[in-house]
Design an enzyme around this catalytic site. Structure first.
Site, PDB file in Angstrom:
ATOM      1  N   ASP A  11       0.845  -1.195   0.000  1.00 54.95           N
ATOM      2  CA  ASP A  11       0.000   0.000   0.000  1.00 54.95           C
ATOM      3  C   ASP A  11       0.878   1.242   0.000  1.00 54.95           C
ATOM      4  O   ASP A  11       1.863   1.322   0.731  1.00 54.95           O
ATOM      5  CB  ASP A  11      -0.888   0.032   1.247  1.00 54.95           C
ATOM      6  CG  ASP A  11      -2.056  -0.931   1.126  1.00 54.95           C
ATOM      7  OD1 ASP A  11      -2.197  -1.557   0.063  1.00 54.95           O
ATOM      8  OD2 ASP A  11      -2.810  -1.069   2.101  1.00 54.95           O
ATOM      9  N   ASP A 130     -13.638  -6.864  -6.739  1.00 54.64           N
ATOM     10  CA  ASP A 130     -13.860  -7.192  -5.326  1.00 54.64           C
ATOM     11  C   ASP A 130     -15.243  -7.817  -5.185  1.00 54.64           C
ATOM     12  O   ASP A 130     -16.230  -7.203  -5.589  1.00 54.64           O
ATOM     13  CB  ASP A 130     -13.804  -5.921  -4.463  1.00 54.64           C
ATOM     14  CG  ASP A 130     -12.419  -5.278  -4.471  1.00 54.64           C
ATOM     15  OD1 ASP A 130     -11.453  -5.952  -4.888  1.00 54.64           O
ATOM     16  OD2 ASP A 130     -12.301  -4.102  -4.083  1.00 54.64           O
TER      17      ASP A 130
END
Lengths: 255, 198
Positions: A11, A130
């Site tokens: 990230d 997702d």
């Protein structure tokens, strides 16, 4: 024989890595080049940088990050997170990213997939999906998993393939962050449905989970974050384990 | 900086950045080649490549270096074709029926009919013992693979879902590789270094 890819996800915020910082003896915490290089050395087959920066101005720092990584780390890497337009994709690829991953924008504007794959080649367009199991079906979520859509995951993934995506990065929201293993049913079903490579993400919390994934499905790779970041398992250990269980992995890296 | 300028052909489609970065990392100076005059200033020539066969050939014709590349190789100058830049050395491709490639090597580029397409990831290259390439895993991104008519030039082979293909060839001073050495970690960089040094 094509090997199964093991892909750590890092990230990134304001050009710094904010997750993936628990390496011993690494002083420059947050430095994407140092951390990416470290993962590459340990046998990562690719890197995924997920830009969680909110603002457009801060996107410039992601471009610098890509440039730095591309100049120093010689394995493929993908950048994802909030990518909305052809212009942005162009800028990120030109800075040196090998692939871009698009998620919400693909749902809101599916033509982005076809346009981008036509313009830059489908090999560099990854569509991230997702999904969450609701009743007997998997539903597609967007905006970092906060917004439910009407889309049935299977139908959406078929459409994504038809539009020209080169790869599917499929995250099971039910498993993500649980370290309880990959959703085998999901990956088996999707992988058999499409001809493009599928990367599984969500739930990989122990080396046995990866073995189960590769023994029971034929997905092309697995992506994980915390298991690698917090030193529970190194990529090297994982690959040794998979290799010992006859899963094809790339092992000879410079040690 | 080391001796010799390495020309990288830029035909618009291919991302030349990663090849430039790897040369820079290895200490070599590169020069972007966009026309035939640029070719006169370089010592070695690389065609990188991602993209589509006919548009790449079309672009190379448009910038007027299609014949010059053929002459460069015929004259025995050092040449490296990567991915699509390798496929272009052949006569034709199933990707673009009707478009002629450089035709330096007899044979055709075919589409994978088995396994996942594109063929993306690290795959084994079995290299012949006296070549610049060492056997090992290299990074591939391709939906098509070259099939030379004559196997004598093949210096590396790779298997994907039951299809064995020529992942590397050597023809006089020209080398073509289907994998991306600039993205194949240390193994890829070592191959580039040996090619740059010879």
């Amino acid at each position: 024989m094509l090997t199964k890819r093991i892909i750590p996800c890092l990230d990134v915020k304001n050009g710094k890595v904010v997750k993936g910082i628990n390496f011993q003896n690494v002083k420059e915490v947050g430095n994407p080049v140092v951390l990416g290089g470290k993962y590459a050395q340990m046998g990562a087959d690719e890197l995924v940088f997920l830009d969680i920066t909110a603002t457009q101005e801060a996107r410039d720092t992601a471009v610098n990050l890509i440039r730095d990584v591309a100049e120093n780390v010689f394995i493929p890497f993908t950048i994802g997170g909030g990518i909305r337009s052809i212009g942005e994709i162009k800028r990120l690829l030109e800075a040196g990213a090998d692939k871009v991953s698009i998620n919400s924008a693909a749902v809101l504007n599916p033509a982005l997939i076809s346009e981008a794959s036509r313009k830059f080649g489908s090999q560099c367009i990854v569509v991230a999906v997702d999904v969450k199991r609701i009743a007997d079906k998997w539903k597609v979520f967007i905006s970092g998993g906060t917004r439910e859509t009407d889309l049935d995951a299977m139908k959406w993934i078929q459409k994504v393939e038809k539009l020209g995506a080169g790869e599917i990065l499929l995250t099971s929201m039910d498993r993500d962050g649980t370290s309880s293993g990959f959703d085998i049913d999901l990956y088996k079903q999707v992988n058999e449905m499409v001809d493009i490579p599928v990367i599984a993400s969500g739930g990989g919390g122990a080396k046995e989970h990866f073995l189960e994934l590769f023994e029971r499905t034929d997905v092309s790779g697995a992506l994980a974050a915390s298991i690698f970041h917090y030193g529970n398992l190194t990529i090297r250990q994982l690959k040794d384990f998979l290799d010992g269980n006859n899963v094809p992995v790339r092992k000879e890296v410079d040690r | 900086m080391k001796k010799g300028i390495i020309g990288i052909i830029d035909y618009g489609g291919g991302n030349i950045g990663s090849v430039r970065n790897s040369l820079k990392y290895l200490g070599y100076k590169s020069q972007v080649v966009k026309n035939s005059e640029h070719m006169e200033k370089v010592d070695k020539l690389i065609i990188p490549g991602v993209g589509e066969f006919s548009s790449a050939v079309g672009e190379i014709k448009k910038i007027g270096i299609f014949d010059a590349i053929g002459d460069w190789i015929d004259d025995g100058n050092p040449f490296l074709g990567i991915c699509l830049g390798y496929q272009m050395l052949f006569e034709k491709s199933e990707e673009s029926p009707g478009t002629m490639g450089l035709g330096i090597i007899e044979g055709e580029v075919k589409r994978f009919r088995k396994g996942k397409v594109p063929h993306i990831g690290w795959n084994w290259v079995e290299a012949s013992s006296n070549s610049l390439i060492e056997s090992g895993y290299y990074y591939f991104v391709n939906s098509y693979y070259p099939e030379p008519s004559n196997g004598n030039y093949t210096i590396g082979t790779t298997e994907n879902a039951g299809t064995v293909f020529a992942s590397a060839i050597e023809f006089d001073n020209a080398i073509g590789v289907q994998f991306h050495p600039e993205k194949s970690g240390m193994l890829g960089l070592r191959f580039l270094k040996r090619w740059l040094e010879c």
